[in-house]
Design a protein around this motif. Structure first.
Motif, PDB file in Angstrom:
ATOM      1  N   TRP A 116       8.140   5.770  -2.745  1.00 15.85           N
ATOM      2  CA  TRP A 116       6.748   5.430  -2.479  1.00 15.85           C
ATOM      3  C   TRP A 116       6.400   6.060  -1.136  1.00 15.85           C
ATOM      4  O   TRP A 116       7.010   5.752  -0.115  1.00 15.85           O
ATOM      5  CB  TRP A 116       6.559   3.920  -2.382  1.00 15.85           C
ATOM      6  N   ARG A 125       6.361  12.011   7.373  1.00 16.95           N
ATOM      7  CA  ARG A 125       6.106  11.243   6.153  1.00 16.95           C
ATOM      8  C   ARG A 125       6.892   9.937   6.248  1.00 16.95           C
ATOM      9  O   ARG A 125       8.066   9.937   6.567  1.00 16.95           O
ATOM     10  CB  ARG A 125       6.542  12.035   4.922  1.00 16.95           C
ATOM     11  N   GLU A 145       2.781   6.803   4.019  1.00 10.87           N
ATOM     12  CA  GLU A 145       1.853   7.525   4.897  1.00 10.87           C
ATOM     13  C   GLU A 145       2.369   8.942   5.044  1.00 10.87           C
ATOM     14  O   GLU A 145       3.570   9.170   5.136  1.00 10.87           O
ATOM     15  CB  GLU A 145       1.808   6.833   6.265  1.00 10.87           C
ATOM     16  N   GLU A 146       1.451   9.893   5.058  1.00  9.93           N
ATOM     17  CA  GLU A 146       1.863  11.291   5.132  1.00  9.93           C
ATOM     18  C   GLU A 146       0.896  12.050   6.022  1.00  9.93           C
ATOM     19  O   GLU A 146      -0.311  11.863   5.948  1.00  9.93           O
ATOM     20  CB  GLU A 146       1.880  11.880   3.721  1.00  9.93           C
ATOM     21  N   ARG A 182       0.846  -1.197   0.000  1.00 13.17           N
ATOM     22  CA  ARG A 182       0.000   0.000   0.000  1.00 13.17           C
ATOM     23  C   ARG A 182       0.880   1.245   0.000  1.00 13.17           C
ATOM     24  O   ARG A 182       1.904   1.278   0.661  1.00 13.17           O
ATOM     25  CB  ARG A 182      -0.897   0.029   1.239  1.00 13.17           C
ATOM     26  N   TYR A 183       0.458   2.247  -0.739  1.00 12.49           N
ATOM     27  CA  TYR A 183       1.150   3.530  -0.743  1.00 12.49           C
ATOM     28  C   TYR A 183       0.170   4.601  -1.203  1.00 12.49           C
ATOM     29  O   TYR A 183      -0.821   4.331  -1.861  1.00 12.49           O
ATOM     30  CB  TYR A 183       2.404   3.502  -1.625  1.00 12.49           C
ATOM     31  N   GLU A 184       0.472   5.845  -0.826  1.00  7.91           N
ATOM     32  CA  GLU A 184      -0.392   6.967  -1.181  1.00  7.91           C
ATOM     33  C   GLU A 184      -0.038   7.558  -2.540  1.00  7.91           C
ATOM     34  O   GLU A 184      -0.910   7.969  -3.288  1.00  7.91           O
ATOM     35  CB  GLU A 184      -0.315   8.050  -0.109  1.00  7.91           C
ATOM     36  N   ARG A 185       1.270   7.629  -2.851  1.00  8.27           N
ATOM     37  CA  ARG A 185       1.692   8.179  -4.138  1.00  8.27           C
ATOM     38  C   ARG A 185       3.129   7.777  -4.416  1.00  8.27           C
ATOM     39  O   ARG A 185       3.830   7.304  -3.534  1.00  8.27           O
ATOM     40  CB  ARG A 185       1.537   9.692  -4.180  1.00  8.27           C
ATOM     41  N   ASP A 236       3.383  12.800  -8.298  1.00  6.97           N
ATOM     42  CA  ASP A 236       2.332  11.803  -8.120  1.00  6.97           C
ATOM     43  C   ASP A 236       2.218  11.018  -9.422  1.00  6.97           C
ATOM     44  O   ASP A 236       1.377  11.304 -10.261  1.00  6.97           O
ATOM     45  CB  ASP A 236       1.006  12.457  -7.756  1.00  6.97           C
ATOM     46  N   GLU A 259       8.234   6.753   4.073  1.00  9.06           N
ATOM     47  CA  GLU A 259       8.435   6.459   2.668  1.00  9.06           C
ATOM     48  C   GLU A 259       9.399   5.289   2.486  1.00  9.06           C
ATOM     49  O   GLU A 259      10.174   4.957   3.373  1.00  9.06           O
ATOM     50  CB  GLU A 259       8.954   7.690   1.929  1.00  9.06           C
TER      51      GLU A 259
END
Length: 76
Positions: free
Chosen positions: A58, A67, A61-62, A10-13, A32, A69
Motif C-alpha cells: 500500500w 515513497r 504517500e509518494e 488512507r493510501y494512494e494505490r 494500481d 509504504e
C-alpha cells in the motif's frame, strides 16, 4: 485470505507483485490495483501460476524523492 487487518486507513494505490521459483522471475501484476478486492484477485492469479512469494504494497504517500509504504509479504 483475510488482509483487512493490514489495510491502512488512507493510501494512494496498491501494488501487487509475485516471485516465482526462479528468483529472477518476478512480476508486478498490478501497479494500481484500485481496491483490496482487485488486489486479492491479482494475488490469487499469481499464486495459481505457481508463485512462491507474493507481496501487497500500500503506497501511503509518494513524492519525487521518497515513497512511504506498508508492505505485507505472503508465503503460500
Amino acid at each position: 485470505m483475510n488482509l483487512k487487518p493490514f489495510v491502512p486507513e488512507r493510501y494512494e494505490r496498491i501494488v501487487v507483485s509475485v516471485v516465482f521459483e526462479n528468483e529472477e522471475e518476478r512480476a508486478t501484476l498490478a501497479s494500481d490495483a484500485g481496491s483490496l478486492k482487485d488486489a486479492l484477485r491479482f494475488l490469487q492469479r499469481g499464486l495459481d501460476r505457481g508463485a512462491v512469494l507474493a507481496e501487497i504494497v500500500w503506497v501511503l504517500e509518494e513524492a519525487e524523492d521518497y515513497r512511504v509504504e506498508k508492505r505485507v509479504v505472503i508465503f503460500p
